[in-house]
Structure formats: structure tokens, C-alpha cells
Design a protein around this motif. Structure first.
Motif, short mmCIF file in Angstrom:
data_model
loop_
_atom_site.label_atom_id
_atom_site.label_comp_id
_atom_site.label_asym_id
_atom_site.label_seq_id
_atom_site.Cartn_x
_atom_site.Cartn_y
_atom_site.Cartn_z
N TYR A 29 0.83 -1.22 0.00
CA TYR A 29 0.00 0.00 0.00
C TYR A 29 0.86 1.26 0.00
O TYR A 29 0.56 2.23 0.67
CB TYR A 29 -0.95 0.00 1.20
CG TYR A 29 -2.15 -0.93 1.07
CD1 TYR A 29 -2.00 -2.21 0.58
CD2 TYR A 29 -3.41 -0.52 1.46
CE1 TYR A 29 -3.10 -3.07 0.47
CE2 TYR A 29 -4.51 -1.37 1.36
CZ TYR A 29 -4.34 -2.64 0.85
OH TYR A 29 -5.41 -3.49 0.74
N ASP A 70 6.77 2.80 6.83
CA ASP A 70 6.82 1.34 6.80
C ASP A 70 6.99 0.80 8.23
O ASP A 70 8.07 0.90 8.82
CB ASP A 70 7.98 0.88 5.90
CG ASP A 70 7.91 -0.61 5.62
OD1 ASP A 70 7.57 -1.37 6.55
OD2 ASP A 70 8.19 -1.01 4.47
N ILE A 71 5.90 0.25 8.75
CA ILE A 71 5.89 -0.18 10.16
C ILE A 71 6.84 -1.35 10.37
O ILE A 71 7.52 -1.44 11.40
CB ILE A 71 4.46 -0.58 10.59
CG1 ILE A 71 3.51 0.62 10.41
CG2 ILE A 71 4.42 -1.07 12.03
CD1 ILE A 71 2.04 0.27 10.48
N ILE A 88 12.94 10.71 9.87
CA ILE A 88 11.85 11.46 9.20
C ILE A 88 12.24 12.91 8.86
O ILE A 88 11.85 13.42 7.82
CB ILE A 88 10.51 11.49 10.01
CG1 ILE A 88 9.99 10.09 10.27
CG2 ILE A 88 9.45 12.34 9.32
CD1 ILE A 88 9.17 9.47 9.17
N TYR A 109 -6.04 4.92 0.69
CA TYR A 109 -5.54 5.28 2.02
C TYR A 109 -4.45 6.35 1.99
O TYR A 109 -3.49 6.24 1.23
CB TYR A 109 -4.96 4.04 2.71
CG TYR A 109 -5.98 3.00 3.05
CD1 TYR A 109 -6.89 3.22 4.08
CD2 TYR A 109 -6.04 1.80 2.36
CE1 TYR A 109 -7.86 2.27 4.41
CE2 TYR A 109 -7.00 0.83 2.68
CZ TYR A 109 -7.90 1.08 3.70
OH TYR A 109 -8.85 0.14 4.02
N GLY A 112 -1.19 8.17 8.36
CA GLY A 112 0.08 8.47 9.00
C GLY A 112 0.92 9.37 8.12
O GLY A 112 0.49 10.45 7.70
N PRO A 135 -3.33 7.40 12.32
CA PRO A 135 -3.62 6.29 13.24
C PRO A 135 -2.46 5.92 14.16
O PRO A 135 -2.49 4.85 14.78
CB PRO A 135 -3.91 5.15 12.25
CG PRO A 135 -3.03 5.43 11.08
CD PRO A 135 -2.89 6.94 10.99
N PRO A 143 1.99 11.15 15.50
CA PRO A 143 2.43 11.57 14.16
C PRO A 143 3.83 12.17 14.25
O PRO A 143 4.14 12.85 15.23
CB PRO A 143 1.41 12.66 13.77
CG PRO A 143 0.20 12.36 14.61
CD PRO A 143 0.74 11.81 15.90
N GLY A 144 4.66 11.87 13.25
CA GLY A 144 6.06 12.31 13.34
C GLY A 144 6.54 13.12 12.16
O GLY A 144 7.72 13.48 12.09
N1 CAA Z 1 3.85 -0.39 6.78
C1 CAA Z 1 4.22 -1.60 6.33
N2 CAA Z 1 3.40 -2.42 5.67
C2 CAA Z 1 2.13 -2.01 5.46
C3 CAA Z 1 1.68 -0.76 5.90
C4 CAA Z 1 2.60 0.08 6.59
N3 CAA Z 1 2.29 1.32 7.01
N4 CAA Z 1 0.38 -0.61 5.54
C5 CAA Z 1 0.05 -1.74 4.90
N5 CAA Z 1 1.09 -2.59 4.85
C6 CAA Z 1 1.15 -3.93 4.25
C7 CAA Z 1 0.50 -4.97 5.13
O1 CAA Z 1 1.40 -5.40 6.12
C8 CAA Z 1 0.17 -6.04 4.13
O2 CAA Z 1 1.35 -6.74 3.81
P1 CAA Z 1 1.33 -8.38 3.76
O3 CAA Z 1 0.45 -8.67 2.57
O4 CAA Z 1 2.78 -8.72 3.56
O5 CAA Z 1 0.75 -8.85 5.03
C9 CAA Z 1 -0.21 -5.23 2.89
O6 CAA Z 1 0.37 -3.94 3.06
C10 CAA Z 1 -1.71 -5.05 2.77
O7 CAA Z 1 -2.21 -4.57 4.00
P2 CAA Z 1 -3.44 -5.26 4.79
O8 CAA Z 1 -3.41 -6.73 4.60
O9 CAA Z 1 -3.42 -4.76 6.19
O10 CAA Z 1 -4.65 -4.66 3.96
P3 CAA Z 1 -6.10 -4.18 4.47
O11 CAA Z 1 -6.84 -3.78 3.22
O12 CAA Z 1 -6.69 -5.18 5.39
O13 CAA Z 1 -5.81 -2.84 5.34
C11 CAA Z 1 -4.78 -0.72 5.88
C12 CAA Z 1 -5.23 -1.71 4.76
C13 CAA Z 1 -6.02 -0.19 6.63
C14 CAA Z 1 -4.05 0.42 5.18
C15 CAA Z 1 -3.88 -1.45 6.89
O14 CAA Z 1 -2.82 -2.10 6.18
C16 CAA Z 1 -3.24 -0.56 7.90
O15 CAA Z 1 -3.86 -0.21 8.90
N6 CAA Z 1 -1.95 -0.16 7.69
C17 CAA Z 1 -1.19 0.64 8.62
C18 CAA Z 1 -1.61 2.09 8.62
C19 CAA Z 1 -0.82 2.87 9.65
O16 CAA Z 1 -0.84 2.59 10.84
N7 CAA Z 1 -0.09 3.92 9.18
C20 CAA Z 1 0.70 4.78 10.02
C21 CAA Z 1 2.12 4.32 10.06
S1 CAA Z 1 3.08 5.17 11.27
C22 CAA Z 1 3.58 6.59 10.51
O17 CAA Z 1 3.27 6.86 9.37
C23 CAA Z 1 4.44 7.46 11.37
C24 CAA Z 1 4.61 8.85 10.87
O18 CAA Z 1 3.92 9.76 11.31
C25 CAA Z 1 5.60 9.17 9.87
#
Ligand code: CAA
Length: 263
Positions: A29, A70-71, A88, A109, A112, A135, A143-144
Motif C-alpha cells: 500500500y 513502513d511499520i 523522518i 488510504y 500516517g 492512526p 504523528p512524526g
Molecule cells: N507499513 C508496512 N506495511 C504495510 C503498511 C505500513 N504502514 N500498511 C500496509 N502494509 C502492508 C500490510 O502489512 C500487508 O502486507 P502483507 O500482505 O505482507 O501482510 C499489505 O500492506 C496489505 O495490507 P493489509 O493486509 O493490512 O490490507 P487491508 O486492506 O486489510 O488494510 C490498511 C489496509 C487499513 C491500510 C492497513 O494495512 C493498515 O492499517 N496499515 C497501517 C496504517 C498505519 O498505521 N499507518 C501509520 C504508520 S506510522 C507513521 O506513518 C508514522 C509517521 O507519522 C511518519
């Protein structure tokens, strides 16, 4: 605009003067790993330097603009690495230093860091079904990349506080209703086309004037009204030293279309 240097980005010029950067890491994604962030920055820098380009559009695919940092890569990061290497910061500083207009077309989507990148851009367009959110609270962080500051400034403290504390998402329609997005479209394709059309219109104007417009509007985010208006007037006066001011006003007086020299 060349494709060669990029593994996870598609580069194109859909209209004269417009660079379209399409994020292409669909399996995750478009989650932003550090390598992906470096690619995005390098694309911004190369478009910035390309004299044939006047404005750029950045988009993802129908499912995701960017699902955040990328978490999986981030999960083992330590405080000393994050702090020591300014995790960041270099990325967001570089994005905010780009002087050509950046329009972001958000479909799917934008979570973050994805929502934060959208807010670093100059104009947000989205489709009604897009999903924005900060989220981070659900991951035990905050958030960062400017989310707590930029979201709050645009949509107000109470709404931003609610979203950031609950981690709840909001729709493209809400982003538009709250003033975060400039336009909302029914379909993802209309959103990208709309962004490209707007970028083409901007690219048809004097690059000097466009650069100055972006600079003065951005100053309003940092300065009080008095200093901001003074800053605007200095830049306004300065534009009478440009060739394009003479070209634009002469063309108006003669009922001609201006042919900008970007000088
Ligand atoms: N990092 C790494 N991998 C991610 C990702 C992320 N942020 N978001 C999605 N992916 C990956 C999933 O791990 C999955 O990989 P696999 O097939 O290898 O398991 C693939 O993308 C598809 O994701 P889902 O199976 O979860 O798909 P879904 O349709 O059920 O859900 C989603 C989609 C709602 C976007 C869900 O993936 C999700 O909640 N992702 C995380 C969102 C999040 O928390 N973002 C904030 C990150 S922290 C940040 O950004 C800090 C900052 O301020 C800079």
C-alpha cells in the motif's frame, strides 16, 4: 522526466509542463520505507531541476496513496537511532523545500506519513471515497512528520485532537468539507485528471510568478498578518523587475496571449 532511476515510482509527463509521479509499491500500500522515501525525494529533486516542468502531481493507486511509514521497517528502531539520525526529519525538510507547486491526488488510504505528505504538498485533491487518518496512536506512537501541527492548523484543534487521539479515519468528502482538500471528485481517475489539468494550467503561467505565489502563500503559515503582508509587498514590487511582468501586462493591453520567457 526520466524513469530510469526509479524502482517504485512511475514518472510521466501527461501534459506539457506537468510531471506526474505515481507511487508504485502496491503490495505494501505504498508504505514508505526509507529507500522509498529517498526515491520520492530524488524524484521531487529531479522534477524541481527540470526546466521543462512547471508543476507536479503526485498520486498512488486506487487502493492507496500511502498507508504510512513502513511499520515493519520501523518496529525495531531505537530511540538513539531515531534521534541520532533525525528519523523522518531530512525527508520532510526536503519535501518542504521544493519550490515548484506540488498537487497531491489522494485516492484510497492516506494514513500516517501518507496524510502528512499530502499536507506538505501545496494543493490536495481527493476522491470522495479516499481514507485519510493519523492512526499512530494505535501503534503506541504519535504523528512524526508534521501531522499534529498541519492538521490542527487546517481543520481546527478540537477536530484534529479527536482524530489524533482516537486514530479514527476520515473520508475524502470530510477532508473537502473541512477545508483540507481543495476539491473532491467522484472517481479516482477524475481526481488524477483534475490534478493534472490544474498542474497544466499552473505550468502555462510565468514560472517566476508561480514561484513567487507559492513562496508568499507559504509565508502566511509562519508569519503574522503584518509581517506577511509586508513580505508579500516586497515580493510583489520585486516582480516589476521581471521580464514576464512586462510581457504579461503588454499582452493584456494589446489583447494578445502572453508568451512567457520565465525570466
Ligand atoms: N507499513 C508496512 N506495511 C504495510 C503498511 C505500513 N504502514 N500498511 C500496509 N502494509 C502492508 C500490510 O502489512 C500487508 O502486507 P502483507 O500482505 O505482507 O501482510 C499489505 O500492506 C496489505 O495490507 P493489509 O493486509 O493490512 O490490507 P487491508 O486492506 O486489510 O488494510 C490498511 C489496509 C487499513 C491500510 C492497513 O494495512 C493498515 O492499517 N496499515 C497501517 C496504517 C498505519 O498505521 N499507518 C501509520 C504508520 S506510522 C507513521 O506513518 C508514522 C509517521 O507519522 C511518519
Amino acid at each position: 522526466v526520466s524513469q530510469e532511476a526509479y524502482q517504485n515510482l512511475l514518472m510521466s509527463t501527461p501534459k506539457p509542463g506537468v510531471a506526474l509521479i505515481t507511487l508504485n509499491r502496491p503490495k505494501s500500500y505504498n508504505a514508505m520505507s526509507s529507500a522509498f522515501m529517498a526515491e520520492i525525494n530524488s524524484a521531487f529533486q529531479s522534477v524541481e531541476k527540470d526546466k521543462s516542468i512547471g508543476a507536479m502531481v503526485i498520486t498512488g493507486n486506487e487502493k492507496a496513496f500511502i498507508a504510512g511509514a513502513d511499520i515493519k521497517e520501523m518496529k525495531d528502531l531505537t530511540f538513539s537511532n531515531a534521534y541520532g539520525e533525525d528519523f523522518i526529519e531530512p525527508w520532510s525538510l526536503q519535501v518542504s523545500q521544493i519550490k515548484k507547486p506540488i498537487i497531491v491526488a489522494v485516492n484510497g488510504y492516506a494514513l500516517g506519513g501518507g496524510c502528512e505528505l499530502a499536507m506538505m504538498a501545496d494543493i490536495i485533491y481527493c476522491s470522495a471515497g479516499a481514507t485519510f487518518g493519523q492512526p499512530e496512536i494505535k501503534l503506541g506512537i504519535i504523528p512524526g512528520a508534521g501531522g499534529s501541527q498541519r492538521l490542527t492548523k487546517v481543520i481546527g484543534k478540537s477536530r484534529a485532537m479527536e482524530l489524533i487521539l482516537t486514530g479514527k479515519n476520515f473520508s475524502g468528502r470530510e477532508a473537502f468539507d473541512w477545508g483540507l482538500a481543495a476539491r473532491v471528485f467522484e472517481t479516482p481517475q477524475q481526481c488524477v485528471d483534475g490534478a493534472v489539468d490544474t498542474a497544466a494550467l499552473i505550468a502555462s503561467y510565468s514560472r517566476i510568478a508561480v514561484k513567487a505565489c507559492k513562496e508568499v502563500v507559504n509565508k502566511s503559515q509562519d508569519l503574522g498578518i503584518r509581517e506577511g503582508v509586508e513580505f508579500e509587498r516586497r515580493v510583489f514590487h520585486g516582480l516589476f523587475g521581471s521580464k514576464d511582468q512586462k510581457i504579461g501586462m503588454k499582452a493584456f493591453a494589446e489583447k494578445q496571449t502572453p508568451k512567457w520567457e520565465h525570466q
